[in-house]
Design a protein around this motif. Structure first.
Motif, PDB file in Angstrom:
ATOM      1  N   ILE A  14     -61.119 -34.092 -10.326  1.00  0.00           N
ATOM      2  CA  ILE A  14     -59.648 -33.648 -10.135  1.00  0.00           C
ATOM      3  C   ILE A  14     -59.511 -33.626  -8.694  1.00  0.00           C
ATOM      4  CG2 ILE A  14     -57.971 -31.720 -10.707  1.00  0.00           C
ATOM      5  CD1 ILE A  14     -59.189 -31.141 -13.093  1.00  0.00           C
ATOM      6  N   ASP A  15     -60.228 -33.051  -7.880  1.00  0.00           N
ATOM      7  CA  ASP A  15     -59.829 -32.851  -6.590  1.00  0.00           C
ATOM      8  C   ASP A  15     -59.716 -34.507  -5.828  1.00  0.00           C
ATOM      9  OD1 ASP A  15     -59.583 -30.311  -6.507  1.00  0.00           O
ATOM     10  OD2 ASP A  15     -61.718 -29.741  -5.871  1.00  0.00           O
ATOM     11  N   GLY A  16     -60.845 -34.990  -6.099  1.00  0.00           N
ATOM     12  CA  GLY A  16     -60.858 -36.385  -5.828  1.00  0.00           C
ATOM     13  C   GLY A  16     -59.737 -37.221  -6.296  1.00  0.00           C
ATOM     14  N   PHE A  17     -59.264 -37.079  -7.275  1.00  0.00           N
ATOM     15  CA  PHE A  17     -58.083 -37.817  -7.898  1.00  0.00           C
ATOM     16  C   PHE A  17     -56.861 -37.258  -7.079  1.00  0.00           C
ATOM     17  CE2 PHE A  17     -54.183 -37.660 -10.661  1.00  0.00           C
ATOM     18  CZ  PHE A  17     -54.107 -39.006 -10.913  1.00  0.00           C
ATOM     19  N   LEU A  18     -56.446 -36.056  -6.910  1.00  0.00           N
ATOM     20  CA  LEU A  18     -55.577 -35.550  -6.082  1.00  0.00           C
ATOM     21  C   LEU A  18     -55.527 -35.772  -4.660  1.00  0.00           C
ATOM     22  CD1 LEU A  18     -55.240 -31.807  -7.478  1.00  0.00           C
ATOM     23  CD2 LEU A  18     -53.938 -33.773  -7.910  1.00  0.00           C
ATOM     24  N   GLU A  19     -56.572 -36.072  -4.188  1.00  0.00           N
ATOM     25  CA  GLU A  19     -56.600 -36.587  -2.799  1.00  0.00           C
ATOM     26  C   GLU A  19     -56.386 -37.933  -2.697  1.00  0.00           C
ATOM     27  OE1 GLU A  19     -60.289 -37.447   0.565  1.00  0.00           O
ATOM     28  OE2 GLU A  19     -60.617 -35.537  -0.752  1.00  0.00           O
ATOM     29  N   SER A  20     -56.730 -38.754  -3.652  1.00  0.00           N
ATOM     30  CA  SER A  20     -56.314 -39.970  -3.416  1.00  0.00           C
ATOM     31  C   SER A  20     -54.724 -40.356  -3.626  1.00  0.00           C
ATOM     32  CB  SER A  20     -57.201 -41.010  -4.602  1.00  0.00           C
ATOM     33  OG  SER A  20     -56.820 -40.554  -5.887  1.00  0.00           O
ATOM     34  N   ILE A  21     -54.280 -39.294  -4.674  1.00  0.00           N
ATOM     35  CA  ILE A  21     -52.907 -39.531  -4.716  1.00  0.00           C
ATOM     36  C   ILE A  21     -52.122 -39.102  -3.553  1.00  0.00           C
ATOM     37  CG2 ILE A  21     -50.862 -38.123  -5.895  1.00  0.00           C
ATOM     38  CD1 ILE A  21     -52.193 -40.303  -7.508  1.00  0.00           C
ATOM     39  N   ALA A  22     -52.514 -38.028  -2.519  1.00  0.00           N
ATOM     40  CA  ALA A  22     -51.994 -37.745  -1.542  1.00  0.00           C
ATOM     41  C   ALA A  22     -52.352 -38.835  -0.285  1.00  0.00           C
ATOM     42  CB  ALA A  22     -52.787 -36.344  -1.110  1.00  0.00           C
ATOM     43  N   GLU A  23     -53.052 -39.674  -0.603  1.00  0.00           N
ATOM     44  CA  GLU A  23     -53.538 -40.513   0.452  1.00  0.00           C
ATOM     45  C   GLU A  23     -52.797 -41.943   0.235  1.00  0.00           C
ATOM     46  OE1 GLU A  23     -57.673 -40.975   1.021  1.00  0.00           O
ATOM     47  OE2 GLU A  23     -57.680 -38.890   1.640  1.00  0.00           O
ATOM     48  N   ARG A  24     -52.193 -42.060  -0.633  1.00  0.00           N
ATOM     49  CA  ARG A  24     -51.626 -43.456  -1.225  1.00  0.00           C
ATOM     50  C   ARG A  24     -50.814 -43.903  -0.321  1.00  0.00           C
ATOM     51  NH1 ARG A  24     -48.612 -39.792  -4.353  1.00  0.00           N
ATOM     52  NH2 ARG A  24     -46.505 -40.293  -4.331  1.00  0.00           N
ATOM     53  N   ASN A  25     -50.111 -43.160   0.421  1.00  0.00           N
ATOM     54  CA  ASN A  25     -49.048 -43.740   1.404  1.00  0.00           C
ATOM     55  C   ASN A  25     -49.687 -43.718   2.802  1.00  0.00           C
ATOM     56  OD1 ASN A  25     -46.991 -44.147  -0.316  1.00  0.00           O
ATOM     57  ND2 ASN A  25     -46.466 -42.054  -0.312  1.00  0.00           N
ATOM     58  N   LEU A  26     -51.107 -43.494   3.226  1.00  0.00           N
ATOM     59  CA  LEU A  26     -51.566 -43.610   4.584  1.00  0.00           C
ATOM     60  C   LEU A  26     -51.702 -45.086   4.716  1.00  0.00           C
ATOM     61  CD1 LEU A  26     -53.875 -40.273   4.399  1.00  0.00           C
ATOM     62  CD2 LEU A  26     -51.445 -40.731   5.237  1.00  0.00           C
ATOM     63  N   THR A  27     -50.947 -45.841   5.204  1.00  0.00           N
ATOM     64  CA  THR A  27     -51.059 -47.278   4.998  1.00  0.00           C
ATOM     65  C   THR A  27     -51.107 -47.948   6.551  1.00  0.00           C
ATOM     66  OG1 THR A  27     -48.640 -47.404   5.112  1.00  0.00           O
ATOM     67  CG2 THR A  27     -49.570 -47.644   3.146  1.00  0.00           C
ATOM     68  N   TYR A  28     -51.080 -47.115   7.694  1.00  0.00           N
ATOM     69  CA  TYR A  28     -51.253 -47.371   8.981  1.00  0.00           C
ATOM     70  C   TYR A  28     -52.336 -46.776   9.514  1.00  0.00           C
ATOM     71  CZ  TYR A  28     -46.346 -49.196   8.306  1.00  0.00           C
ATOM     72  OH  TYR A  28     -45.360 -49.722   7.965  1.00  0.00           O
ATOM     73  N   TYR A  29     -52.635 -47.344  10.758  1.00  0.00           N
ATOM     74  CA  TYR A  29     -53.822 -46.801  11.530  1.00  0.00           C
ATOM     75  C   TYR A  29     -53.129 -46.246  12.991  1.00  0.00           C
ATOM     76  CZ  TYR A  29     -57.795 -47.761   8.458  1.00  0.00           C
ATOM     77  OH  TYR A  29     -58.748 -47.587   7.386  1.00  0.00           O
ATOM     78  N   ALA A  30     -53.542 -45.229  13.413  1.00  0.00           N
ATOM     79  CA  ALA A  30     -52.993 -44.719  14.956  1.00  0.00           C
ATOM     80  C   ALA A  30     -53.437 -45.989  15.934  1.00  0.00           C
ATOM     81  CB  ALA A  30     -53.483 -43.552  15.087  1.00  0.00           C
ATOM     82  N   SER A  31     -54.510 -46.357  15.590  1.00  0.00           N
ATOM     83  CA  SER A  31     -54.890 -47.105  16.731  1.00  0.00           C
ATOM     84  C   SER A  31     -54.276 -48.387  16.764  1.00  0.00           C
ATOM     85  CB  SER A  31     -56.704 -47.478  16.445  1.00  0.00           C
ATOM     86  OG  SER A  31     -56.918 -47.995  15.070  1.00  0.00           O
ATOM     87  N   ASP A  32     -53.654 -48.869  15.942  1.00  0.00           N
ATOM     88  CA  ASP A  32     -52.703 -49.949  16.065  1.00  0.00           C
ATOM     89  C   ASP A  32     -51.693 -49.920  16.917  1.00  0.00           C
ATOM     90  OD1 ASP A  32     -53.910 -50.796  13.502  1.00  0.00           O
ATOM     91  OD2 ASP A  32     -52.005 -50.124  12.111  1.00  0.00           O
ATOM     92  N   LEU A  33     -51.562 -48.528  17.390  1.00  0.00           N
ATOM     93  CA  LEU A  33     -50.459 -48.497  18.667  1.00  0.00           C
ATOM     94  C   LEU A  33     -51.324 -48.881  19.987  1.00  0.00           C
ATOM     95  CD1 LEU A  33     -48.762 -45.049  17.813  1.00  0.00           C
ATOM     96  CD2 LEU A  33     -47.806 -47.612  17.339  1.00  0.00           C
ATOM     97  N   LEU A  34     -52.285 -48.634  19.920  1.00  0.00           N
ATOM     98  CA  LEU A  34     -53.501 -49.036  21.449  1.00  0.00           C
ATOM     99  C   LEU A  34     -53.151 -50.664  21.132  1.00  0.00           C
ATOM    100  CD1 LEU A  34     -56.439 -47.028  20.814  1.00  0.00           C
ATOM    101  CD2 LEU A  34     -54.802 -46.769  22.781  1.00  0.00           C
ATOM    102  N   ASP A  35     -53.395 -51.290  20.099  1.00  0.00           N
ATOM    103  CA  ASP A  35     -53.349 -52.887  19.903  1.00  0.00           C
ATOM    104  C   ASP A  35     -51.852 -53.299  20.199  1.00  0.00           C
ATOM    105  OD1 ASP A  35     -55.890 -52.749  19.169  1.00  0.00           O
ATOM    106  OD2 ASP A  35     -55.531 -52.920  17.231  1.00  0.00           O
ATOM    107  N   LYS A  36     -50.809 -52.450  19.983  1.00  0.00           N
ATOM    108  CA  LYS A  36     -49.393 -53.100  20.141  1.00  0.00           C
ATOM    109  C   LYS A  36     -49.069 -52.548  21.614  1.00  0.00           C
ATOM    110  CE  LYS A  36     -48.223 -53.308  15.368  1.00  0.00           C
ATOM    111  NZ  LYS A  36     -47.602 -52.770  14.353  1.00  0.00           N
ATOM    112  N   HIS A  37     -49.854 -51.851  22.331  1.00  0.00           N
ATOM    113  CA  HIS A  37     -49.364 -51.316  23.865  1.00  0.00           C
ATOM    114  C   HIS A  37     -48.611 -50.319  23.621  1.00  0.00           C
ATOM    115  CE1 HIS A  37     -52.228 -54.516  25.011  1.00  0.00           C
ATOM    116  NE2 HIS A  37     -51.361 -55.447  24.461  1.00  0.00           N
ATOM    117  N   ALA A  38     -48.515 -49.953  22.601  1.00  0.00           N
ATOM    118  CA  ALA A  38     -47.699 -48.516  22.672  1.00  0.00           C
ATOM    119  C   ALA A  38     -48.166 -47.151  23.190  1.00  0.00           C
ATOM    120  CB  ALA A  38     -46.890 -48.111  21.232  1.00  0.00           C
TER     121      ALA A  38
END
Length: 118
Positions: A14-38
């Protein structure tokens, strides 16, 4: 009350299921901002993550649905990164160094759009 192994496994699922639901919108990586020079460095990126986390906390946005620390391999090294929701990604971007042209341009564009909405 004693818990059986079956109960522990059930709650773990159940905990794993709830965690996967909470993570479903985590579609970006912060490191992408390094690649985009932001962001120019990992330290600057970490500071922007901290400020975005502060905004989420202040506004009572669930952190587990917006920001999650992860570790990724890059050039043979393990580096800390963050998975982000679209809201957290934008918070990170607007909370980066304003002297950066990419960040300043986005901040200005957001202000212009907000003023035209009124």
């Amino acid at each position: 009350m004693l818990a059986t192994l079956d109960q522990i496994l059930y709650h773990s699922r159940i905990d794993g299921f709830l965690e996967s639901i909470a993570e479903r919108n985590l579609t970006y990586y912060a490191s992408d901002l390094l690649d985009k020079h932001a962001c120019r460095s990992r330290e600057e990126l970490s500071e922007a993550v901290k400020r975005a986390t502060d905004v989420c906390s202040c506004m009572h946005l669930p952190l587990q649905e917006n920001i999650k620390a992860v570790y990724r391999s890059q050039d043979g090294q393990v580096m800390q990164d963050w998975r982000l929701s679209p809201v957290a990604y934008m918070l990170l971007l607007i909370n980066s160094d304003a002297s950066n042209q990419v960040v300043a341009q986005l901040q200005l564009e957001l202000i212009k759009r907000a003023l035209h909405q009124e």
